[in-house]
Scaffold this active site. Sequence first.
Site, short mmCIF file in Angstrom:
data_model
loop_
_atom_site.label_atom_id
_atom_site.label_comp_id
_atom_site.label_asym_id
_atom_site.label_seq_id
_atom_site.Cartn_x
_atom_site.Cartn_y
_atom_site.Cartn_z
N GLU A 127 3.94 -31.77 -39.08
CA GLU A 127 5.10 -30.87 -39.09
C GLU A 127 5.36 -30.40 -37.66
OE1 GLU A 127 4.81 -27.46 -41.66
OE2 GLU A 127 6.87 -26.88 -41.23
N ALA A 268 -2.66 -23.23 -38.92
CA ALA A 268 -3.14 -24.15 -39.94
C ALA A 268 -1.96 -24.93 -40.48
CB ALA A 268 -3.82 -23.39 -41.07
N GLU A 270 -0.42 -27.06 -44.05
CA GLU A 270 -0.55 -27.19 -45.50
C GLU A 270 -0.43 -28.61 -46.04
OE1 GLU A 270 2.13 -25.75 -43.87
OE2 GLU A 270 4.01 -26.24 -44.88
N ASN A 271 -0.84 -29.64 -45.28
CA ASN A 271 -0.75 -31.03 -45.77
C ASN A 271 -1.24 -31.14 -47.20
OD1 ASN A 271 -0.39 -31.77 -42.91
ND2 ASN A 271 -2.53 -31.20 -42.80
N GLU A 304 -1.80 -21.16 -46.72
CA GLU A 304 -1.69 -22.63 -46.82
C GLU A 304 -1.82 -23.06 -48.28
OE1 GLU A 304 -0.50 -23.74 -44.22
OE2 GLU A 304 -1.15 -22.13 -42.88
N GLU A 326 8.69 -20.83 -45.44
CA GLU A 326 7.82 -19.94 -44.66
C GLU A 326 7.99 -18.47 -45.02
OE1 GLU A 326 5.37 -21.04 -43.40
OE2 GLU A 326 5.83 -23.13 -42.98
N1 B3K Z 1 3.72 -25.11 -41.69
C1 B3K Z 1 2.78 -24.93 -40.62
C2 B3K Z 1 3.43 -24.75 -39.29
C3 B3K Z 1 3.80 -25.99 -38.58
C4 B3K Z 1 4.27 -25.67 -37.18
C5 B3K Z 1 4.79 -26.85 -36.49
N2 B3K Z 1 5.14 -26.57 -35.12
C6 B3K Z 1 1.84 -23.82 -40.88
C7 B3K Z 1 2.27 -22.80 -41.85
O1 B3K Z 1 3.26 -22.12 -41.69
O2 B3K Z 1 1.61 -22.66 -42.83
ZN ZN Z 2 3.53 -21.52 -43.61
#
Ligand code: B3K
Ligand code: ZN
Length: 881
Positions: A127, A268, A270-271, A304, A326
């Site tokens: 991401e 972190a 969240e894959n 996450e 988010e």
């Molecule tokens: N979704 C990721 C953030 C990715 C940032 C990329 N530059 C972490 C989070 O918000 O959980």
């Molecule tokens: Zn997030």
Amino acid sequence: MTDHKQRAAVKLSDYTPPAFRVEHIDLYFSLGEEYTRVRSRMRLCRAEGTDPHTPLHLDGEALELEALYLDGQALAIDDYLLTRQGLTIERVPDRFELEVHTLLRPQDNTALSGLYRSGGMFCTQCEAEGFRRITYYPDRPDVLSRFTTTIEADRERYPVLLSNGNAVDRGESEGGRHWVRWDDPWPKPSYLFALVAGDLHCHRDRYRTASGRDVQLAFYVEHANAGRTGHAMESLKRAMRWDEETYGLEYDLDIYMVVAVGDFNMGAMENKGLNIFNTQYVLASPETATDADFEAVEAVIGHEYFHNYTGNRVTCRDWFQLSLKEGLTVFREQQFSEAMGSPAVQRIQQVRLLRSAQFPEDASPMAHPVRPDAYVEINNFYTATVYIKGAEVIRMYHTLLGDGAFRNGVRRYLERFDGQAVTIEDFLQTMAETGGRDLTQFGRWYTQAGTPRLRVRDAFDADAGRYTLRVVQECPPTPGQPAKQPFHIPLAMGLVGRDGQALPLRLAGEPEGQATTRVLELTRSEQAFVFEGLAERPVPSLLRGFSAPVILDYDYSDDDLAFLLTHDSDAFARWEAGQQLAVRVILRRVHGERREEDLDKLRRAFAGVLEHPGLDASLAAEALALPQETYLAQQLEQADPVAIRAAREGVRAELAGALAATWRTVYSRYRPQGPWRLEPAAIAGRRLANLALGYLAATGAAEDDERVERQYHQADNMTDSLAALSLLADRDDAAAQAALDDFHQRWRHVPLVLDKWFRVQAMSRHPGALARVQSLLRHPDFDLHNPNRVRSVIGAFAQGNPAAFHDSSGEGYRLLADHILRLDTLNPQVAARMALPLSKWQRYDLPRQQIMKTELQRIAEAPSLSNDVYEVVSRSLENIA
Ligand code: B3K
Ligand code: ZN
């Protein structure tokens, strides 16, 4: 002057749906020390309704293309067009298979985006747009596909091979190599892809879901970190339980894996099924982590995990919708933290963060709406606005709809859009329908930037027993938005009687009621609310629980504030009253105004907090902490951070002296006895005792200096050790130096703790801090490649030490600019973050503004600047609105 419009901006208004769908992708990674080969086999088809002549475009960046096959036929160099951004094939059938071979050098990937190395392992960060640094692909969140991933690597060096989903097959291959195949049953966008390979320790456990399914939990860390994942594991189980109980959401795979890596651009990721974490938010042991670190681990683990639904099962159509996942996930994380600890303390900390990180952003050239409408580099928009103002927007739905309708709305949203990539509008519509409310005007929170200001005036008609609150809302101009429409704002409030009792609230025309808190809904630029049945003029308690992300302006007297601090039934409002009182006293000093009674007022207010029956030590610690320098600076049109530091420290020293005996009593009474425990009472005790120690460090008495040294040397936990060390870092005597040397000696091999050693010095209140930062940047343990280390020196200095950073010589600015330029060649994402303090130049006095702009200009003119840094500096130099 450089203009950011010179570089192509992506615009929300240009969105078009994808022309091709990827039904399945089969990835094969052959990991090596010098190069890594990736083979991708995709089944693609033209999306319905797409023009049959639309070419296929795949994103790709920093890749070496080795081969390309369309339906088994190798494509020759003139069958496709290759640019720095990707690959275009002019003519493709409606359905076809494409095989792409790319070659990567992860060991040289210092940007930490895509596939890279951290210590001895391989890991990924995709991401927002990292997947295109692995292979050519339609790297956009609205293309969802089923992934199978095979990883092959040296067996000795990389015994652990992980990807998303379930491990379905494994085997040996030649030359001491082995492979594992992973299959992820859930279609996902490429930004949720992950891969990890390394020699890792695994902490396993399991979780039984509400419906009785067993889920394997696995935390992978480098061997040196074994034994420090217990708290993260327990936090994960609590988060899983909480999401089942609160939103009825159960985990949807058989295994949940978390890997901790030491080199990571943010907190972190969240894959799907395979979260990758910065070690900072996984590892915790009493010797190495503070109470705040323990709390942060729980919060980020929760965050996450909650993304598994809000983000992964229902994802974003495009990156302008980032706050869809988010803002909602931060809000869910906040609810979780509130449920696990003290809601009032949590709320205070959330607001403090919003005010120190988001309000200044909203007041800067970087201001943007929660749903931005253009960007040059999307990584620049993972901001406080998108995240925490986004969470405040979600909290306002919660306030307006009520808890039940809110939860139903979220569930309905997740059911309705399961497996889809959607928009903020889809969420808003679902919430409006479920709550039976028209939220059209509320939608402006997503499209208008800036922090609204509420000006409240009141009047009391004693004869009629009628009290009127008149509220005017206005929002300052922000870049590209000179004029704003009124927002829909929930204003929670109460009225407090002169005897300190909460008064029942009856609006004119309403029947008698018992409610003592109400949510007034502001929708117009000016509105009046008339309360009836009041025997005397009440003290208004406004913006209870911080019900909206606004600045409130009501002309309280000092006595009103002291009164609310003691009597308001709302814990947040009590804290706020105390803070406002302290803000006034400190700002009067900044303006050279010294009133005799000021200190006395604060002293009495503070003593009152400590004498309050049923004292909550954690809340008391929040109430007795002086407002942050950054918050104080925001109250001024143009701030002099050195003067603010001097005024605040002056007040601190005077309060220290005036209440010395009290602080000593508090220190000895609240310091937990016996060995360290992670329990609410012990945490609260440490917090209050360390706050008292902070005041004592300013009395100037030898016994208090020794107390600080003693605590450093006797502490059996990092909370107490670091609290003492940070006070010692404000001094420059032999005892202080000895403690800093001791700490370095002891922890030099534990990176996260060594970060703390750098950080306390970078944030030192000693007048020589700037010189110290200069030498820290030359220290052999400083490393520009490691984002945590960069944040703990450069970030801590530029964001957390305003008086030193804004040294009138301009040396702080020059030092920052020098390092941004160096960092930009390694890691543009982190470099752009580090540049943000310079973007706030308008907030300072003219001589400082000049030097800040000169440094921004110097950065802007550097050759081959990344898009990341380019966007920040060019926007910063543009005139605001
Ligand atoms: N979704 C990721 C953030 C990715 C940032 C990329 N530059 C972490 C989070 O918000 O959980
Ligand atoms: Zn997030």
